[in-house]
Design a protein around this motif. Sequence first.
Motif, PDB file in Angstrom:
ATOM      1  N   CYS A  25      20.655 -24.957 -70.142  1.00 27.09           N
ATOM      2  CA  CYS A  25      22.017 -25.074 -69.630  1.00 27.09           C
ATOM      3  C   CYS A  25      22.669 -26.363 -70.110  1.00 27.09           C
ATOM      4  O   CYS A  25      22.013 -27.260 -70.631  1.00 27.09           O
ATOM      5  N   ASN A  47      17.649 -28.045 -66.903  1.00 30.77           N
ATOM      6  CA  ASN A  47      17.675 -27.063 -65.823  1.00 30.77           C
ATOM      7  C   ASN A  47      16.658 -27.558 -64.796  1.00 30.77           C
ATOM      8  O   ASN A  47      15.452 -27.379 -64.968  1.00 30.77           O
ATOM      9  N   THR A  48      17.132 -28.177 -63.753  1.00 27.42           N
ATOM     10  CA  THR A  48      16.218 -28.784 -62.780  1.00 27.42           C
ATOM     11  C   THR A  48      15.437 -27.746 -61.984  1.00 27.42           C
ATOM     12  O   THR A  48      14.446 -28.093 -61.343  1.00 27.42           O
ATOM     13  N   ASP A  49      15.845 -26.473 -62.044  1.00 27.51           N
ATOM     14  CA  ASP A  49      15.091 -25.411 -61.380  1.00 27.51           C
ATOM     15  C   ASP A  49      13.912 -24.940 -62.232  1.00 27.51           C
ATOM     16  O   ASP A  49      13.001 -24.299 -61.724  1.00 27.51           O
ATOM     17  N   HIS A  54      17.551 -18.504 -63.236  1.00 28.73           N
ATOM     18  CA  HIS A  54      18.737 -19.247 -62.803  1.00 28.73           C
ATOM     19  C   HIS A  54      18.626 -20.693 -63.266  1.00 28.73           C
ATOM     20  O   HIS A  54      17.580 -21.135 -63.720  1.00 28.73           O
ATOM     21  N   ASN A  56      20.157 -24.928 -62.590  1.00 27.69           N
ATOM     22  CA  ASN A  56      20.823 -25.914 -61.755  1.00 27.69           C
ATOM     23  C   ASN A  56      20.893 -27.202 -62.568  1.00 27.69           C
ATOM     24  O   ASN A  56      19.895 -27.630 -63.145  1.00 27.69           O
ATOM     25  N   SER A  58      21.543 -31.227 -62.517  1.00 25.42           N
ATOM     26  CA  SER A  58      21.514 -32.317 -61.540  1.00 25.42           C
ATOM     27  C   SER A  58      22.884 -32.989 -61.465  1.00 25.42           C
ATOM     28  O   SER A  58      23.567 -33.141 -62.481  1.00 25.42           O
ATOM     29  N   GLN A  62      25.382 -34.339 -64.517  1.00 25.90           N
ATOM     30  CA  GLN A  62      26.759 -33.863 -64.581  1.00 25.90           C
ATOM     31  C   GLN A  62      27.731 -35.048 -64.601  1.00 25.90           C
ATOM     32  O   GLN A  62      28.667 -35.078 -65.397  1.00 25.90           O
ATOM     33  N   HIS A  81      24.897 -21.472 -70.457  1.00 26.34           N
ATOM     34  CA  HIS A  81      23.491 -21.315 -70.120  1.00 26.34           C
ATOM     35  C   HIS A  81      22.928 -20.117 -70.871  1.00 26.34           C
ATOM     36  O   HIS A  81      23.675 -19.300 -71.410  1.00 26.34           O
ATOM     37  N   GLU A  93      24.269 -13.360 -59.600  1.00 31.73           N
ATOM     38  CA  GLU A  93      24.168 -14.751 -59.160  1.00 31.73           C
ATOM     39  C   GLU A  93      25.182 -15.629 -59.894  1.00 31.73           C
ATOM     40  O   GLU A  93      25.835 -16.480 -59.292  1.00 31.73           O
ATOM     41  N   ASP A  94      25.321 -15.411 -61.209  1.00 29.75           N
ATOM     42  CA  ASP A  94      26.321 -16.164 -61.976  1.00 29.75           C
ATOM     43  C   ASP A  94      27.703 -15.984 -61.365  1.00 29.75           C
ATOM     44  O   ASP A  94      28.441 -16.952 -61.154  1.00 29.75           O
ATOM     45  N   LEU A  97      28.287 -17.980 -58.305  1.00 31.10           N
ATOM     46  CA  LEU A  97      28.324 -19.432 -58.503  1.00 31.10           C
ATOM     47  C   LEU A  97      29.492 -19.891 -59.362  1.00 31.10           C
ATOM     48  O   LEU A  97      29.863 -21.056 -59.327  1.00 31.10           O
TER      49      LEU A  97
END
Length: 138
Positions: A25, A47-49, A54, A56, A58, A62, A81, A93-94, A97
């Motif tokens: 991402c 991608n912190t997940d 999916h 995320n 941080s 950002q 992404h 989900e996209d 969000l």
Amino acid sequence: MVRLKKSDYEKIISYAKSLLPEEACGLIAGKEIDGNKYIEEVYLLENTDHSNEHFNISPQDQLKAIKDMRAKGLIPLGNWHSHPESPSRPSEEDKRLFFDSKARYLILSLMEKDAPVLNAFIVENHTKVSKDPLEIVD
């Protein structure tokens, strides 16, 4: 319309492939002229997940990217992404969000490893999805 330099297109693909099987991402920045988005900077973020379903970003990454955009006189245009195992279209989900109808959401499908597909999307009210023409230029 969204315009992306070929070198940035290749940068996104290379980064996304390097993180397989996870989603990759980042953010996109540039200028908007007459409703058209001209991407001048692509940010490759973590991608912190660390998930293949999916992503995320941080808040710290950002913020750092936004500060860099401002320093360069650019505006945030949206994010990008990858979908390692699904088509280049927003997942449910996209859609939930993606909240900014002014932003462009670039989704790279790596389902076919040798034939990546990148599309740009506009999402309104978390439900209405439309493609925005994407032009890759030298």
